[in-house]
Design a protein around this motif. Structure first.
Motif, PDB file in Angstrom:
ATOM      1  N   VAL A 299       0.836  -1.200   0.000  1.00  0.00           N
ATOM      2  CA  VAL A 299       0.000   0.000   0.000  1.00  0.00           C
ATOM      3  C   VAL A 299       0.871   1.251   0.000  1.00  0.00           C
ATOM      4  O   VAL A 299       0.623   2.210  -0.742  1.00  0.00           O
ATOM      5  N   LEU A 300       1.915   1.262   0.820  1.00  0.00           N
ATOM      6  CA  LEU A 300       2.819   2.412   0.857  1.00  0.00           C
ATOM      7  C   LEU A 300       3.502   2.624  -0.491  1.00  0.00           C
ATOM      8  O   LEU A 300       3.643   3.758  -0.965  1.00  0.00           O
ATOM      9  N   GLU A 301       3.910   1.549  -1.129  1.00  0.00           N
ATOM     10  CA  GLU A 301       4.538   1.661  -2.448  1.00  0.00           C
ATOM     11  C   GLU A 301       3.540   2.197  -3.478  1.00  0.00           C
ATOM     12  O   GLU A 301       3.890   3.002  -4.333  1.00  0.00           O
ATOM     13  N   ARG A 302       2.294   1.768  -3.389  1.00  0.00           N
ATOM     14  CA  ARG A 302       1.255   2.246  -4.316  1.00  0.00           C
ATOM     15  C   ARG A 302       1.032   3.747  -4.155  1.00  0.00           C
ATOM     16  O   ARG A 302       0.914   4.478  -5.138  1.00  0.00           O
TER      17      ARG A 302
ATOM     18  N   LYS B  12       0.984   8.650  -6.227  1.00  0.00           N
ATOM     19  CA  LYS B  12       0.814   9.963  -5.591  1.00  0.00           C
ATOM     20  C   LYS B  12      -0.640  10.231  -5.197  1.00  0.00           C
ATOM     21  O   LYS B  12      -1.053  11.372  -5.048  1.00  0.00           O
ATOM     22  N   GLN B  13      -1.436   9.163  -5.010  1.00  0.00           N
ATOM     23  CA  GLN B  13      -2.838   9.260  -4.603  1.00  0.00           C
ATOM     24  C   GLN B  13      -2.970   8.785  -3.155  1.00  0.00           C
ATOM     25  O   GLN B  13      -2.499   7.703  -2.813  1.00  0.00           O
ATOM     26  N   PRO B  14      -3.611   9.574  -2.283  1.00  0.00           N
ATOM     27  CA  PRO B  14      -3.761   9.155  -0.883  1.00  0.00           C
ATOM     28  C   PRO B  14      -4.744   7.996  -0.734  1.00  0.00           C
ATOM     29  O   PRO B  14      -5.611   7.778  -1.576  1.00  0.00           O
ATOM     30  N   ILE B  15      -4.592   7.267   0.363  1.00  0.00           N
ATOM     31  CA  ILE B  15      -5.475   6.148   0.690  1.00  0.00           C
ATOM     32  C   ILE B  15      -5.932   6.330   2.136  1.00  0.00           C
ATOM     33  O   ILE B  15      -5.117   6.611   3.023  1.00  0.00           O
ATOM     34  N   ARG B  16      -7.235   6.150   2.361  1.00  0.00           N
ATOM     35  CA  ARG B  16      -7.790   6.266   3.713  1.00  0.00           C
ATOM     36  C   ARG B  16      -7.898   4.871   4.320  1.00  0.00           C
ATOM     37  O   ARG B  16      -8.422   3.944   3.703  1.00  0.00           O
ATOM     38  N   VAL B  17      -7.434   4.728   5.555  1.00  0.00           N
ATOM     39  CA  VAL B  17      -7.522   3.457   6.290  1.00  0.00           C
ATOM     40  C   VAL B  17      -8.717   3.566   7.224  1.00  0.00           C
ATOM     41  O   VAL B  17      -8.847   4.544   7.965  1.00  0.00           O
TER      42      VAL B  17
ATOM     43  N   ALA C 249      -6.989   6.770   9.600  1.00  0.00           N
ATOM     44  CA  ALA C 249      -5.736   7.344   9.116  1.00  0.00           C
ATOM     45  C   ALA C 249      -5.820   7.576   7.617  1.00  0.00           C
ATOM     46  O   ALA C 249      -6.635   6.950   6.928  1.00  0.00           O
ATOM     47  N   GLU C 250      -4.996   8.485   7.149  1.00  0.00           N
ATOM     48  CA  GLU C 250      -4.852   8.698   5.719  1.00  0.00           C
ATOM     49  C   GLU C 250      -3.376   8.568   5.376  1.00  0.00           C
ATOM     50  O   GLU C 250      -2.527   9.176   6.022  1.00  0.00           O
ATOM     51  N   ILE C 251      -3.108   7.769   4.376  1.00  0.00           N
ATOM     52  CA  ILE C 251      -1.740   7.601   3.896  1.00  0.00           C
ATOM     53  C   ILE C 251      -1.594   8.535   2.695  1.00  0.00           C
ATOM     54  O   ILE C 251      -2.277   8.371   1.691  1.00  0.00           O
ATOM     55  N   VAL C 252      -0.738   9.531   2.832  1.00  0.00           N
ATOM     56  CA  VAL C 252      -0.549  10.518   1.767  1.00  0.00           C
ATOM     57  C   VAL C 252       0.904  10.493   1.301  1.00  0.00           C
ATOM     58  O   VAL C 252       1.809  10.206   2.085  1.00  0.00           O
ATOM     59  N   PRO C 253       1.145  10.805   0.037  1.00  0.00           N
ATOM     60  CA  PRO C 253       2.520  10.836  -0.453  1.00  0.00           C
ATOM     61  C   PRO C 253       3.254  12.041   0.130  1.00  0.00           C
ATOM     62  O   PRO C 253       2.621  13.042   0.490  1.00  0.00           O
TER      63      PRO C 253
END
Length: 95
Positions: free
Chosen positions: A16-19, A24-29, A37-41
Motif C-alpha cells: 500500500v505504501l509503495e502504491r 501519488k494518490q492518498p489512501i484512507r484506512v 488514518a490517511e496515507i498521503v505521499p
C-alpha cells in the motif's frame, strides 16, 4: 480517495505504501467503516538534492594539514622515559 480496511492494510502495508508513493494518490484506512488514518505521499521538496562534490573548489588549504601544529618537544608524551617514575626512590623500603 480509495479506502482500505485496517486489517487489509496491516496484511499489505508495504504494498500500500509503495502504491501511494508510485501513484501519488492518498489512501484512507478505515476501522469498522470509520476513517482512522490517511496515507498521503510526501510533499515534493523545493530544494535541490545534495550531490557529492558540490563544494569542490570552494576551499583553500594553507600550510601543512597533516603535520603537527606545535613543536614535538613541547609534548609530554614525546619526552624520554615515562612521565612519572613507577618506583620512586622514597617509597623503597630499607632492609
Amino acid at each position: 480517495m480509495d479506502e482500505i480496511a485496517i486489517s487489509k492494510f496491516k496484511a499489505t502495508c508495504l504494498a500500500v505504501l509503495e502504491r501511494v508513493r508510485r501513484t501519488k494518490q492518498p489512501i484512507r484506512v478505515t476501522r469498522f467503516g470509520k476513517p482512522v488514518a490517511e496515507i498521503v505521499p510526501p510533499a515534493e521538496s523545493d530544494r535541490p538534492k545534495r550531490r557529492l562534490g558540490t563544494l569542490g573548489g570552494t576551499m583553500e588549504i594553507h600550510g601543512d594539514i597533516v603535520g603537527p601544529i606545535g613543536d614535538e618537544s613541547d609534548w609530554e608524551a614525546a619526552q624520554e622515559g615515562p612521565p612519572w617514575d613507577p618506583f620512586p626512590k622514597d617509597s623503597k623500603e630499607k632492609k
